[in-house]
Write a protein that holds these residues in place. Structure first.
Motif, PDB file in Angstrom:
ATOM      1  N   HIS A 282       0.828  -1.207   0.000  1.00  0.00           N
ATOM      2  CA  HIS A 282       0.000   0.000   0.000  1.00  0.00           C
ATOM      3  C   HIS A 282       0.863   1.257   0.000  1.00  0.00           C
ATOM      4  O   HIS A 282       0.637   2.190  -0.789  1.00  0.00           O
ATOM      5  CB  HIS A 282      -0.914  -0.008   1.228  1.00  0.00           C
ATOM      6  N   ASP A 283       1.867   1.303   0.859  1.00  0.00           N
ATOM      7  CA  ASP A 283       2.711   2.496   0.953  1.00  0.00           C
ATOM      8  C   ASP A 283       3.547   2.695  -0.301  1.00  0.00           C
ATOM      9  O   ASP A 283       3.703   3.827  -0.783  1.00  0.00           O
ATOM     10  CB  ASP A 283       3.620   2.402   2.175  1.00  0.00           C
ATOM     11  N   ASN A 286       1.154   3.812  -3.277  1.00  0.00           N
ATOM     12  CA  ASN A 286       0.647   5.163  -3.080  1.00  0.00           C
ATOM     13  C   ASN A 286       1.748   6.213  -3.158  1.00  0.00           C
ATOM     14  O   ASN A 286       1.530   7.312  -3.701  1.00  0.00           O
ATOM     15  CB  ASN A 286      -0.083   5.259  -1.735  1.00  0.00           C
ATOM     16  N   THR A 287       2.920   5.907  -2.658  1.00  0.00           N
ATOM     17  CA  THR A 287       4.036   6.848  -2.736  1.00  0.00           C
ATOM     18  C   THR A 287       4.402   7.155  -4.172  1.00  0.00           C
ATOM     19  O   THR A 287       4.575   8.318  -4.558  1.00  0.00           O
ATOM     20  CB  THR A 287       5.262   6.298  -1.990  1.00  0.00           C
ATOM     21  N   HIS A 290       1.235   9.028  -5.995  1.00  0.00           N
ATOM     22  CA  HIS A 290       0.848  10.339  -5.487  1.00  0.00           C
ATOM     23  C   HIS A 290       2.030  11.273  -5.199  1.00  0.00           C
ATOM     24  O   HIS A 290       1.918  12.489  -5.411  1.00  0.00           O
ATOM     25  CB  HIS A 290       0.015  10.185  -4.214  1.00  0.00           C
ATOM     26  N   ALA A 312      -3.502  -3.395  -3.852  1.00  0.00           N
ATOM     27  CA  ALA A 312      -3.516  -1.933  -3.833  1.00  0.00           C
ATOM     28  C   ALA A 312      -3.925  -1.451  -5.215  1.00  0.00           C
ATOM     29  O   ALA A 312      -3.471  -1.996  -6.229  1.00  0.00           O
ATOM     30  CB  ALA A 312      -2.144  -1.376  -3.464  1.00  0.00           C
ATOM     31  N   PRO A 314      -4.178   2.312  -6.249  1.00  0.00           N
ATOM     32  CA  PRO A 314      -4.200   3.774  -6.163  1.00  0.00           C
ATOM     33  C   PRO A 314      -4.228   4.444  -7.534  1.00  0.00           C
ATOM     34  O   PRO A 314      -3.701   3.918  -8.510  1.00  0.00           O
ATOM     35  CB  PRO A 314      -2.890   4.082  -5.443  1.00  0.00           C
ATOM     36  N   ASN A 316      -4.345   8.767  -9.255  1.00  0.00           N
ATOM     37  CA  ASN A 316      -4.349  10.192  -8.954  1.00  0.00           C
ATOM     38  C   ASN A 316      -5.224  10.981  -9.925  1.00  0.00           C
ATOM     39  O   ASN A 316      -5.097  12.195 -10.053  1.00  0.00           O
ATOM     40  CB  ASN A 316      -2.920  10.755  -8.939  1.00  0.00           C
TER      41      ASN A 316
END
Length: 348
Positions: A282-283, A286-287, A290, A312, A314, A316
């Motif tokens: 997840h991290d 997303n890093t 985003h 995950a 994600p 933007n």
């Protein structure tokens, strides 16, 4: 041809192909995530009927891929199954429904990667291969190469007895209208920078899976960017940019403005952050989406899955067509930021 089991892909009427024989395993945890493209999606631009059609097709694709995993087939089979359903749907920018080039044709790209051996295959700029993801798979398994392009890739596909079609098979009226709008914008704009800010570029379909043998597999297929010229190739067939899989970290399929995904090697960067920086899936995802991609001007999203079956997804942008079934059988389908449908997998 390697020894294998035969998997019938009824969708798009492809011929039977062979996939590697799955090794026995006690691991029953499987998971899958798919995407149908990210971009400037607004509820105001879509009727309830259209929204329902997207959700239904996403549900069919993710469910059919999941069934392949439950049957113990290799992850490649599930990735191909899910992607072929979307390649044959006019809703998505891949196969039927692919966007038009500036010259009014369709040039298709695809790639697939296995995280066990880091083996991969890709095709780019093909015009007459019915299922580009199957062609990418054959490059991975039946050639010493990773990527084949244009006429060479098509010659290889014919040698492999893959189904070849006329380029017009991929025609759709709404993509033709999008081409006309894009050309009008190109004529009215004064710089390439302004053109790059348009939303016609978005599309692509993809799938990532964890199979019963504990292997991670990722695949991506696309028609590219509306009004693309000069043989432009985006990130989808580029291993490390639009597709990457490594059993020691994760599997990723990307969608968005391909030039940025190539420059920032998005798919492999997510995996590397897990592997070397010990970040969670997840991290890491997303890093990159985003905090790295967006500040640079890159828009889009990814689907990713790790060895523990964590998912995950994600993005933007205002929306991303996406669906997943986790290791507990929980189904999640979304178009915009919120989840549109949550349910539990049923074999019936």
């Amino acid at each position: 041809m390697k020894n294998g089991i035969r998997v019938l892909f009824a969708v798009c009427l492809l011929t039977v192909t062979q996939l590697p024989q799955a090794a026995p395993s006690d691991n029953s945890s499987v998971a899958i995530a798919i995407h149908g493209g990210a971009g400037t999606l607004s509820p105001d631009d879509m009727t309830d009927a259209q929204r329902a059609e997207y959700i239904s097709t996403l549900q069919t694709a993710v469910t059919e891929g999941y069934k392949v995993l439950l049957a113990g087939e290799p992850g490649e089979a599930a990735v191909i199954r899910a992607i072929q359903i979307m390649e044959m749907s006019p809703l998505f920018n891949a196969g039927i429904g692919a966007v038009y080039t500036f010259d009014g044709e369709h040039e298709l790209d695809a790639s697939i990667m296995n995280g066990r051996e880091l083996n991969a295959g890709a095709v780019s700029g093909v015009k007459t291969i019915k299922s580009p993801i199957m062609a990418a798979y054959r490059v991975m398994t039946e050639s010493p190469h990773v990527m084949l392009s244009a006429e060479g890739a098509e010659a290889f596909a014919r040698q492999q007895a893959l189904e070849m079609v006329d380029n017009t098979l991929f025609n759709t009226q709404r993509r033709y209208e999008a081409l006309q709008k894009a050309k009008a914008r190109m004529q009215s704009e004064t710089s390439a920078v302004e053109w790059r800010q348009g939303n016609e570029r978005f599309g692509t379909v993809g799938a990532v899976v964890l199979d019963k043998q504990g292997n991670l597999v990722a695949g991506t297929s696309t028609g590219g960017m509306t009004a693309k010229r000069f043989g432009r190739i985006g990130d989808s067939p580029i291993i490390g940019a639009g597709t990457y899989a490594d059993n020691t970290s994760c599997a990723v399929s990307a969608t968005g403005h391909g030039e940025y995904f190539i420059r920032y090697h998005v798919a492999s960067d997510i995996c590397a952050r897990m592997k070397y920086a010990k970040m969670s899936l997840h991290d890491a995802a997303n890093t990159v989406i985003h905090d790295v991609l967006l500040p640079a001007g890159g828009t889009g999203g990814v689907i990713a899955i790790d060895a523990g079956g964590n998912v995950a997804m994600p993005f933007n942008t205002s929306g991303m067509y996406r669906a997943s079934i986790d290791k507990h059988g929980n189904v999640s389908i979304g178009i915009y930021k919120e989840i549109a449908l949550k349910t539990t997998f049923s074999a019936n």
